[in-house]
Scaffold this motif. Structure first.
Motif, PDB file in Angstrom:
ATOM      1  N   ILE A   1      86.306  58.668  57.631  1.00 49.99           N
ATOM      2  CA  ILE A   1      85.250  59.683  57.633  1.00 49.99           C
ATOM      3  C   ILE A   1      84.531  59.583  56.300  1.00 49.99           C
ATOM      4  CG2 ILE A   1      84.769  62.175  57.759  1.00 49.99           C
ATOM      5  CD1 ILE A   1      87.428  62.474  59.259  1.00 49.99           C
ATOM      6  N   PRO A   2      83.212  59.699  56.253  1.00 54.05           N
ATOM      7  CA  PRO A   2      82.511  59.657  54.958  1.00 54.05           C
ATOM      8  C   PRO A   2      83.110  60.676  54.000  1.00 54.05           C
ATOM      9  CG  PRO A   2      80.934  59.603  56.757  1.00 54.05           C
ATOM     10  CD  PRO A   2      82.282  59.868  57.384  1.00 54.05           C
ATOM     11  N   HIS A   3      83.434  60.220  52.790  1.00 58.53           N
ATOM     12  CA  HIS A   3      84.109  61.114  51.856  1.00 58.53           C
ATOM     13  C   HIS A   3      83.871  60.650  50.429  1.00 58.53           C
ATOM     14  CE1 HIS A   3      87.043  57.837  52.325  1.00 58.53           C
ATOM     15  NE2 HIS A   3      87.434  58.138  51.075  1.00 58.53           N
ATOM     16  N   GLU A   4      84.287  61.480  49.496  1.00 57.71           N
ATOM     17  CA  GLU A   4      84.231  61.154  48.074  1.00 57.71           C
ATOM     18  C   GLU A   4      85.617  61.382  47.478  1.00 57.71           C
ATOM     19  OE1 GLU A   4      82.138  62.768  43.921  1.00 57.71           O
ATOM     20  OE2 GLU A   4      81.329  63.343  45.884  1.00 57.71           O
ATOM     21  N   ALA A   5      86.147  60.420  46.755  1.00 60.74           N
ATOM     22  CA  ALA A   5      87.470  60.522  46.140  1.00 60.74           C
ATOM     23  C   ALA A   5      87.314  60.900  44.673  1.00 60.74           C
ATOM     24  CB  ALA A   5      88.226  59.213  46.281  1.00 60.74           C
ATOM     25  N   THR A   6      88.016  61.940  44.242  1.00 59.97           N
ATOM     26  CA  THR A   6      87.976  62.385  42.859  1.00 59.97           C
ATOM     27  C   THR A   6      89.345  62.175  42.228  1.00 59.97           C
ATOM     28  OG1 THR A   6      86.337  64.087  43.410  1.00 59.97           O
ATOM     29  CG2 THR A   6      87.510  64.334  41.313  1.00 59.97           C
TER      30      THR A   6
END
Length: 438
Positions: free
Chosen positions: A210-215
């Motif tokens: 799923i489109p996401h951003e990892a921090t």
């Protein structure tokens, strides 16, 4: 010979940290007290000060490096007349360590540093170990001050790198405390407190497509995750809830704020609840305790840790002596601590300790919740929102401003009946608030 600057222990529980940012560069001249770097500990991001004067020779650990162990050489400092070319060749491999990409590399720099400075030493260097032959290790500034004040350097204990005598040691000598290790030396020593055995590493969960951003997790967030997991796994929680009528407290708050307006003090509801919890703990001392494997520690005063949401995560600055401080003192101190907590400017002694905690989520409209105990404390009070509710007033059904308060108690240290007495005392003080200011 260049002085080794090592990764300091900036909090009692710090074993490693992230060298977040260098505030100096190679060739910069620094003196005692100058800011050198920002270091992210397990609690907050803190500034690291120079303890000696000289020129930055070589930066060994690049900024942004994670998992740098306490005691690892992070830079070198050159004295007068020294240059980077005078550094021993054995130091060269250390400079290469930060350039490597894999995360474990900072640990290698620690391994490289170990032969030069053994870790097992638990006491500050003595005057005899601070000397090399007949030469006493001391900074140029310390030598000048010693000469001016006729202080014998051989009688002092050095707290600088490798036992060097620095300016702070001479200030202690002037005050008659030369033989005692300085607070700075103690603060820079790695923590020897026993640590809980690490849990078996869980297999990382598969990330869905799923489109996401990892921090990347900060050290603070990692510490929060670890401590809360340990608390729920190791501390048997018991929860007790009471409904508390707030009308009398709100009336008193309004009157006090009118009286304090000329002094620039404005009390919050939370200030009064901090005071109520502190006084309750003194009235019910069986809840003002800490559990250890073989002892039950009973405290003689109430220091309240207050949950504050900061950009880096939850932190709990402490109001010490909350049971004896005035409401205006609590309010002024709390505003200062909360501001500096959000700016990550708290000192370790300002967020460690505490005999109990309070967490207020009423401003978000949360009616009630169960808070997780902050070990080694044995209780935390969770405060919900005050709201208009049907309530029995003087034997008749009416409308009152009511909040729910839930105490979480460590059942190893606090029996249910003792927790109930604390909740009863807290409710009585909030509903009759003159009792906590008398």
């Amino acid at each position: 010979m260049p002085i080794e600057i090592k990764m300091p222990a900036l909090s009692p529980t710090m074993e490693e940290g992230t060298l977040a940012k260098w505030l100096v560069k190679e060739g910069d001249v620094v003196k005692s007290g100058d800011l050198m770097a920002e270091i992210e500990t397990d609690k907050a991001t803190m500034e690291f000060e120079a303890v000696d004067e000289g020129t930055i020779g070589k930066i060994m650990i690049a900024e942004g490096t994670d998992n740098v162990k306490v005691g690892t050489v992070i830079a070198t400092l050159l004295e007068e007349g020294e240059s980077a070319d005078t550094a021993p060749k054995a130091d060269a491999p250390k400079a290469d360590a930060p350039k490597a990409e894999p995360a474990p590399e900072p640990a290698k720099s620690e391994d490289t540093a170990k032969p030069a400075s053994p870790a097992p030493k638990s006491a500050a260097p003595t005057a005899s170990t601070a000397a090399s032959g007949d030469r006493i290790k001391a900074s140029p500034l310390a030598r000048r001050i010693a000469a001016e004040q006729s202080i014998d350097l051989s009688t002092l204990t050095g707290s600088g790198p490798n036992g060097r005598i620095v300016k702070a040691d001479l200030e202690g000598a002037t005050a008659g405390s030369a033989s005692a290790p300085t607070a700075q030396a103690q603060a820079s020593a790695p923590s020897t407190a026993p640590q809980a055995a690490p849990a078996a590493a869980a297999k990382p969960a598969a990330i869905p497509d799923i489109p996401h951003e990892a921090t990347k997790l900060s050290n603070v967030r990692k510490t929060i995750a670890r401590r809360l997991t340990e608390s729920k796994q190791q501390v048997p929680h018991i929860y007790l809830t009471v409904d508390v009528r707030l009308d009398a407290l709100l009336k008193l708050r309004g009157e006090l704020n009118a009286a304090l307006e000329s002094r620039g003090v404005k009390l919050s509801v939370n200030d009064l609840l901090i005071k109520a919890l502190a006084v309750s703990l003194i009235q019910v001392p069986s809840c003002n305790v800490m559990f250890t494997p073989d002892q039950l520690i009973s405290f003689q005063r109430a220091d309240i840790s207050v949950a504050v949401s900061a950009p880096s995560g939850l932190i709990t600055p402490v109001i010490t002596h909350a049971d004896t401080k005035t409401l205006s003192q609590i309010s002024t101190e709390m505003k200062d601590l909360a501001t500096r907590a959000r700016d990550q400017k708290l000192k370790p002694e300002e967020y460690t300790g505490g005999t109990a905690s309070i967490s207020n989520m009423g401003m978000f409209g949360i009616k009630n919740f169960d808070a997780v105990i902050n070990p080694p404390q044995a209780m935390i009070m969770a405060i919900g929102a005050g709201e208009k509710r049907p309530y029995i007033v003087d034997g008749e059904l009416g409308i009152a401003t009511v909040m729910s308060a839930t105490g979480s108690f460590d059942h190893r240290a606090i029996d249910g009946s003792d927790g109930a007495q604390l909740m009863q005392a807290f409710k009585a003080l909030v509903e009759n608030p003159l009792g906590m200011v008398a």
